[in-house]
Design an enzyme around this catalytic site. Structure first.
Site, PDB file in Angstrom:
ATOM      1  N   GLY A 198       0.938  -1.275  -0.017  1.00 30.73           N
ATOM      2  CA  GLY A 198       0.003  -0.096  -0.159  1.00 30.73           C
ATOM      3  C   GLY A 198       0.901   1.019  -0.082  1.00 30.73           C
ATOM      4  N   THR A 199       1.844   1.086  -0.650  1.00 31.97           N
ATOM      5  CA  THR A 199       2.850   2.419  -0.590  1.00 31.97           C
ATOM      6  C   THR A 199       2.035   3.565  -1.479  1.00 31.97           C
ATOM      7  OG1 THR A 199       4.135   1.440  -2.325  1.00 31.97           O
ATOM      8  CG2 THR A 199       5.077   1.387  -0.162  1.00 31.97           C
ATOM      9  N   ASN A 200       1.622   3.366  -2.399  1.00 28.31           N
ATOM     10  CA  ASN A 200       0.804   4.113  -3.471  1.00 28.31           C
ATOM     11  C   ASN A 200      -0.440   4.790  -2.567  1.00 28.31           C
ATOM     12  OD1 ASN A 200       2.269   4.948  -5.948  1.00 28.31           O
ATOM     13  ND2 ASN A 200       2.006   2.373  -6.272  1.00 28.31           N
TER      14      ASN A 200
ATOM     15  N   ARG B 263     -14.896 -17.074 -10.088  1.00 26.90           N
ATOM     16  CA  ARG B 263     -14.601 -15.691 -10.310  1.00 26.90           C
ATOM     17  C   ARG B 263     -15.634 -14.740 -10.751  1.00 26.90           C
ATOM     18  NH1 ARG B 263      -9.167 -14.097  -9.358  1.00 26.90           N
ATOM     19  NH2 ARG B 263      -8.920 -11.981  -9.759  1.00 26.90           N
TER      20      ARG B 263
ATOM     21  N   ASN C 150      -4.920   3.611 -13.187  1.00 27.12           N
ATOM     22  CA  ASN C 150      -3.719   2.357 -12.905  1.00 27.12           C
ATOM     23  C   ASN C 150      -2.577   3.212 -12.820  1.00 27.12           C
ATOM     24  OD1 ASN C 150      -3.141  -0.101 -11.972  1.00 27.12           O
ATOM     25  ND2 ASN C 150      -2.148  -0.086 -14.320  1.00 27.12           N
TER      26      ASN C 150
ATOM     27  N   HIS D 137       1.293   2.035 -13.495  1.00 23.13           N
ATOM     28  CA  HIS D 137       2.168   1.101 -14.053  1.00 23.13           C
ATOM     29  C   HIS D 137       3.626   1.718 -14.007  1.00 23.13           C
ATOM     30  CE1 HIS D 137       3.332  -2.406 -16.351  1.00 23.13           C
ATOM     31  NE2 HIS D 137       4.201  -1.781 -17.059  1.00 23.13           N
TER      32      HIS D 137
END
Length: 208
Positions: free
Chosen positions: A12-14, A66, A108, A110
């Site tokens: 969870g650094t972001n 799923r 997102n 990347h």
């Protein structure tokens, strides 16, 4: 006020960079409504708890298949009333039904300069291993909208990071996070929260 749902899988650094950026004013007009992890043991859930942000674990292992997991994840996002879904180190493949429901409302991060070193085989340290194996001199990070492909959605922001000759995948990963990811993810959220980003012709345009 832009309502965020942040999806995580690990440390969870972001997520922390987003929490800190809201606290210090780098992100304005936005709040995190919920943090959702597919990993019950993710440290990101502790980060959310420390910041008094509602958090939940939704593991595919707890569902019959799923499709049932995807339905539960979609419902959790709808229940959060999120305006923007943020994938912050999320290793779950987002199903088409969620992409469609939140069209141009999922972003997102990347850890490369897309279109280099991206796609279904590039995630985590594999990205940085690919960079070092190829011997490129510059890498970086990209924030993009999520579409039906893998790392193929409209690019919002990118930031370059120099590759050092003595880099290991882990040292490069850390520098890309510190110099690029933790900078451009909060910046992208702030731009979106303040109505500065729009998608036209498959490209993300930023109001100057």
């Amino acid at each position: 006020m832009l309502k965020l749902a942040v999806l995580v899988s690990g440390g969870g650094t972001n997520l922390q960079s987003i929490i800190d950026s809201i606290a210090d004013g780098r992100i304005t007009n936005a709040e995190i409504k919920v943090v959702i992890s597919n990993n019950k043991n993710a440290y990101a859930l502790e980060r959310a708890a420390k910041a008094e942000i509602p958090a939940k674990a939704l593991s595919p292992k707890d569902f019959t298949d799923r499709e049932a997991f995807n339905d539960a994840l979609l419902q959790a996002l709808i229940d959060s009333e999120a305006d923007l879904v943020v994938l912050a180190g999320c290793l779950v493949v987002i199903p088409p039904k969620i992409v469609e429901h939140f069209k141009n409302r999922i972003i997102n991060i990347h850890p490369s300069l897309i279109p280099s070193f991206c796609g279904k085989d590039y995630y985590g340290l594999k990205v940085h291993e690919g960079v070092l194996n190829r011997g490129v001199k510059v890498t970086g990070a990209t924030v993009h909208f999520v579409d039906d492909g893998t790392d193929t959605g409209p690019i919002i922001l990118q930031k370059a990071v120099e590759v050092h000759q003595d880099d290991t995948p882990k040292s490069l990963q850390l520098r890309v996070m510190e110099e690029a990811e933790w900078v451009i993810m909060p910046r992208a959220i702030d731009l979106i929260a303040n109505g500065k980003v729009k998608v036209e012709g498959g490209k993300a345009l930023i109001e100057q």
